[in-house]
Write an enzyme that holds these catalytic residues in place. Structure first.
Site, mmCIF file in Angstrom:
data_model
loop_
_atom_site.group_PDB
_atom_site.id
_atom_site.type_symbol
_atom_site.label_atom_id
_atom_site.label_comp_id
_atom_site.label_asym_id
_atom_site.label_seq_id
_atom_site.Cartn_x
_atom_site.Cartn_y
_atom_site.Cartn_z
ATOM 1 N N TYR A 1 0.819 -1.221 0.000
ATOM 2 C CA TYR A 1 0.000 0.000 0.000
ATOM 3 C C TYR A 1 0.849 1.266 0.000
ATOM 4 O O TYR A 1 0.511 2.272 -0.609
ATOM 5 C CB TYR A 1 -1.013 -0.037 1.155
ATOM 6 C CG TYR A 1 -2.155 -0.950 0.794
ATOM 7 C CD1 TYR A 1 -2.161 -2.299 1.155
ATOM 8 C CD2 TYR A 1 -3.199 -0.485 -0.008
ATOM 9 C CE1 TYR A 1 -3.175 -3.150 0.751
ATOM 10 C CE2 TYR A 1 -4.210 -1.329 -0.420
ATOM 11 C CZ TYR A 1 -4.193 -2.654 -0.053
ATOM 12 O OH TYR A 1 -5.185 -3.495 -0.485
ATOM 13 N N HIS B 1 -14.899 1.371 -2.517
ATOM 14 C CA HIS B 1 -13.827 0.499 -2.017
ATOM 15 C C HIS B 1 -12.849 1.250 -1.131
ATOM 16 O O HIS B 1 -11.742 0.780 -0.884
ATOM 17 C CB HIS B 1 -13.078 -0.148 -3.195
ATOM 18 C CG HIS B 1 -13.934 -1.141 -3.935
ATOM 19 N ND1 HIS B 1 -13.618 -1.573 -5.209
ATOM 20 C CD2 HIS B 1 -15.089 -1.766 -3.609
ATOM 21 C CE1 HIS B 1 -14.558 -2.432 -5.624
ATOM 22 N NE2 HIS B 1 -15.458 -2.551 -4.666
ATOM 23 N N GLY C 1 -13.801 1.990 -17.771
ATOM 24 C CA GLY C 1 -12.517 1.432 -17.368
ATOM 25 C C GLY C 1 -12.601 0.375 -16.301
ATOM 26 O O GLY C 1 -11.821 0.375 -15.348
HETATM 27 C C1 BV8 Z 1 -18.214 -8.264 -0.756
HETATM 28 C C2 BV8 Z 1 -9.759 -1.990 -2.732
HETATM 29 C C3 BV8 Z 1 -19.583 -9.377 0.863
HETATM 30 C C4 BV8 Z 1 -8.491 -2.641 -2.277
HETATM 31 C C5 BV8 Z 1 -10.883 -3.661 -4.115
HETATM 32 C C6 BV8 Z 1 -20.684 -11.867 -5.641
HETATM 33 C C7 BV8 Z 1 -21.289 -10.949 -4.798
HETATM 34 C C8 BV8 Z 1 -20.568 -10.347 -3.782
HETATM 35 C C9 BV8 Z 1 -19.214 -10.655 -3.604
HETATM 36 C C10 BV8 Z 1 -18.611 -11.556 -4.437
HETATM 37 C C11 BV8 Z 1 -19.338 -12.160 -5.457
HETATM 38 N N1 BV8 Z 1 -18.501 -12.995 -6.103
HETATM 39 C C12 BV8 Z 1 -17.261 -12.910 -5.556
HETATM 40 C C13 BV8 Z 1 -17.312 -12.081 -4.528
HETATM 41 C C14 BV8 Z 1 -16.194 -11.759 -3.663
HETATM 42 C C15 BV8 Z 1 -15.377 -10.565 -4.136
HETATM 43 C C16 BV8 Z 1 -15.111 -10.540 -5.603
HETATM 44 O O1 BV8 Z 1 -15.742 -9.804 -6.343
HETATM 45 N N2 BV8 Z 1 -14.129 -11.315 -6.036
HETATM 46 C C17 BV8 Z 1 -13.724 -11.293 -7.435
HETATM 47 C C18 BV8 Z 1 -12.211 -11.406 -7.539
HETATM 48 C C19 BV8 Z 1 -14.458 -12.391 -8.132
HETATM 49 N N3 BV8 Z 1 -16.028 -9.335 -3.746
HETATM 50 C C20 BV8 Z 1 -15.779 -8.853 -2.519
HETATM 51 O O2 BV8 Z 1 -15.097 -9.445 -1.700
HETATM 52 C C21 BV8 Z 1 -16.409 -7.536 -2.150
HETATM 53 N N4 BV8 Z 1 -17.025 -7.706 -0.880
HETATM 54 O O3 BV8 Z 1 -18.960 -8.439 -1.637
HETATM 55 O O4 BV8 Z 1 -18.432 -8.620 0.552
HETATM 56 C C22 BV8 Z 1 -19.870 -9.060 2.271
HETATM 57 C C23 BV8 Z 1 -21.117 -8.543 2.594
HETATM 58 C C24 BV8 Z 1 -21.395 -8.272 3.915
HETATM 59 C C25 BV8 Z 1 -20.429 -8.474 4.925
HETATM 60 C C26 BV8 Z 1 -19.170 -8.971 4.576
HETATM 61 C C27 BV8 Z 1 -18.883 -9.270 3.244
HETATM 62 C C28 BV8 Z 1 -15.348 -6.460 -1.957
HETATM 63 C C29 BV8 Z 1 -14.622 -6.180 -3.219
HETATM 64 C C30 BV8 Z 1 -13.688 -4.977 -3.017
HETATM 65 C C31 BV8 Z 1 -12.258 -5.434 -3.115
HETATM 66 N N5 BV8 Z 1 -11.381 -4.257 -3.061
HETATM 67 N N6 BV8 Z 1 -10.152 -2.544 -4.037
HETATM 68 C C32 BV8 Z 1 -7.306 -2.272 -3.133
HETATM 69 O O5 BV8 Z 1 -7.471 -1.582 -4.151
HETATM 70 O O6 BV8 Z 1 -6.188 -2.681 -2.773
HETATM 71 S S1 BV8 Z 1 -11.218 -4.300 -5.622
HETATM 72 C C33 BV8 Z 1 -10.027 -3.739 -6.694
HETATM 73 O O7 BV8 Z 1 -10.017 -4.616 -7.786
HETATM 74 C C34 BV8 Z 1 -10.360 -2.408 -7.288
HETATM 75 O O8 BV8 Z 1 -10.937 -1.531 -6.378
HETATM 76 C C35 BV8 Z 1 -11.286 -2.747 -8.399
HETATM 77 O O9 BV8 Z 1 -12.591 -2.766 -7.971
HETATM 78 C C36 BV8 Z 1 -10.902 -4.136 -8.729
HETATM 79 C C37 BV8 Z 1 -10.222 -4.151 -10.055
HETATM 80 O O10 BV8 Z 1 -11.246 -4.100 -10.990
HETATM 81 P P1 BV8 Z 1 -11.219 -3.014 -12.138
HETATM 82 O O11 BV8 Z 1 -11.313 -1.669 -11.538
HETATM 83 O O12 BV8 Z 1 -12.225 -3.398 -13.130
HETATM 84 O O13 BV8 Z 1 -9.774 -3.114 -12.744
HETATM 85 P P2 BV8 Z 1 -9.249 -4.205 -13.766
HETATM 86 O O14 BV8 Z 1 -7.779 -4.087 -13.763
HETATM 87 O O15 BV8 Z 1 -9.910 -5.514 -13.473
HETATM 88 O O16 BV8 Z 1 -9.829 -3.725 -15.164
HETATM 89 C C38 BV8 Z 1 -9.385 -2.510 -15.714
HETATM 90 C C39 BV8 Z 1 -10.219 -2.302 -16.944
HETATM 91 O O17 BV8 Z 1 -9.871 -1.070 -17.518
HETATM 92 C C40 BV8 Z 1 -9.994 -3.367 -18.001
HETATM 93 O O18 BV8 Z 1 -11.239 -3.777 -18.515
HETATM 94 C C41 BV8 Z 1 -9.179 -2.626 -19.081
HETATM 95 O O19 BV8 Z 1 -9.486 -3.098 -20.378
HETATM 96 C C42 BV8 Z 1 -9.681 -1.221 -18.904
HETATM 97 N N7 BV8 Z 1 -8.765 -0.157 -19.299
HETATM 98 C C43 BV8 Z 1 -7.414 -0.103 -19.133
HETATM 99 N N8 BV8 Z 1 -6.975 1.101 -19.587
HETATM 100 C C44 BV8 Z 1 -8.051 1.803 -20.017
HETATM 101 C C45 BV8 Z 1 -9.201 1.007 -19.845
HETATM 102 N N9 BV8 Z 1 -10.437 1.417 -20.201
HETATM 103 C C46 BV8 Z 1 -10.548 2.648 -20.732
HETATM 104 N N10 BV8 Z 1 -9.501 3.473 -20.925
HETATM 105 C C47 BV8 Z 1 -8.243 3.099 -20.581
HETATM 106 N N11 BV8 Z 1 -7.227 3.946 -20.773
#
Ligand code: BV8
Ligand code: ZN
Length: 287
Positions: A67, A135, A224
């Site tokens: 971090y 987040h 994004g």
């Molecule tokens: C929760 C902070 C429940 C930390 C982050 C179904 C329902 C609920 C939960 C789940 C579920 N299925 C699975 C889960 C669990 C989990 C989850 O989603 N897992 C994933 C891996 C499958 N979810 C959770 O745990 C969430 N919590 O639901 O809790 C609960 C309820 C009550 C009580 C207790 C618990 C919490 C999720 C939050 C995690 N924290 N961030 C940190 O940053 O260190 S997530 C982190 O990763 C980011 O914040 C962001 O959200 C995520 C990355 O995703 P993206 O932002 O989309 O980034 P990525 O790199 O993937 O994509 C980038 C995109 O940009 C690409 O498409 C690329 O093509 C594009 N791009 C690149 N350049 C450009 C562009 N587009 C345009 N222009 C450009 N120039």
């Protein structure tokens, strides 16, 4: 699915409750690594695995270095034209009325923790126009013992971590920082943690977000994000479920063509200001 700007602007002119849902791609042009692709690794570790309570409990020295590195990258970054376009329509009723005369609300919900969307705002911005940081924020700290929650922009956040932000070369020993030399709470002295939502933790403001997304929103701009993280990845479908329109801004095709109303394939720092018709309204950086 239409891709032309005029058709999108016609929808924008009719929209009443507009949401921008942002992900890491919004900040990519500002030099913030995304989670997927090359950005998904920090040193030799999977970023997603480090963003969890388990990783912090297991190795707080490594997670704080992760971090700290990202704090330093975010501090050095500058908001790009996409951040500024969103900030302009979030804070200027005149500009919003010009491009979306029926709009009653225009709000950013961001998955990003890099603080760039806030830095893009004019200093006089009311809290009500701030992005919803579902987040958390990488410049927020929370105490692991007492209820202290505070913003902390110190660089480095504590002396014990200074210098570890440099990516170490393969094979060099990983810096092991003693617990007492990690960031400590100024109230009770206990270990601080980053003020972000880790995987497995409840996202913030979810009730407010669900109310906006389930009922009111008639146009969502998905900017994004790979939409792989939940529950954010479900918001666009929730808007579609009550006949709202979905516009995707991504450098790659991420949705089946028939699932979205507009798909602007390209860098959002170019496509978003153009689609919102604010290209010539943005203040250049550094002034
Ligand atoms: C929760 C902070 C429940 C930390 C982050 C179904 C329902 C609920 C939960 C789940 C579920 N299925 C699975 C889960 C669990 C989990 C989850 O989603 N897992 C994933 C891996 C499958 N979810 C959770 O745990 C969430 N919590 O639901 O809790 C609960 C309820 C009550 C009580 C207790 C618990 C919490 C999720 C939050 C995690 N924290 N961030 C940190 O940053 O260190 S997530 C982190 O990763 C980011 O914040 C962001 O959200 C995520 C990355 O995703 P993206 O932002 O989309 O980034 P990525 O790199 O993937 O994509 C980038 C995109 O940009 C690409 O498409 C690329 O093509 C594009 N791009 C690149 N350049 C450009 C562009 N587009 C345009 N222009 C450009 N120039
Ligand atoms: Zn404390």
């Amino acid at each position: 699915m239409a891709v032309d700007y005029d058709a999108f602007r016609a929808v924008l002119r009719e929209a009443k409750h507009i949401i921008v849902l942002a992900g890491a791609g919004l900040s990519a042009a500002s030099g913030i690594p995304t989670f997927r692709g090359s950005g998904g690794l920090w040193r030799t570790f999977d970023a997603i695995k480090l963003a969890s309570p388990e990783a912090f409990a297991d190795n707080p020295s490594r997670v704080w270095q992760f971090y700290h590195y990202r704090r330093e990258v975010a501090r050095a970054a500058v908001p790009n034209a996409a951040h500024k376009a969103i900030a302009l329509l979030s804070t200027s009723p005149e500009e919003l009325a010009r491009v979306a005369p029926c709009a009653q609300t225009f709000r950013l919900i961001t998955q990003n923790v890099d603080n760039l969307s806030i830095r893009a705002l004019p200093s006089s911005t009311p809290i009500s126009a701030y992005p919803i940081e579902m987040h958390g924020n990488i410049f927020r700290v929370m105490c692991t013992e007492c209820d202290l929650v505070a913003l902390n922009f110190d660089s480095p956040i504590c002396q014990g971590i200074a210098g570890t932000e440099a990516l170490f070369k393969d094979g060099e020993p990983e810096p092991q920082i003693e617990l007492e030399d990690l960031p400590r709470c100024q109230e009770c002295g206990a270990l601080l943690r980053p003020g972000v939502v880790w995987f497995g933790e409840a996202v913030e403001h979810l009730d407010e977000i669900n109310e906006m997304v389930e009922e009111l929103c008639d146009l969502i701009l998905v900017v994004g994000t790979s939409s792989t993280v939940m529950p954010a990845g479900m918001f666009a479908d929730m808007v579609k479920d009550h006949d709202g329109k979905v516009a995707v801004f991504n450098i790659e095709k991420t949705w089946a063509d028939d699932e979205v109303d507009f798909e602007f394939v390209g860098p959002c720092e170019e496509t978003l200001p153009r689609a919102l018709d604010v290209v010539d309204r943005l203040v250049p950086s550094g002034c």
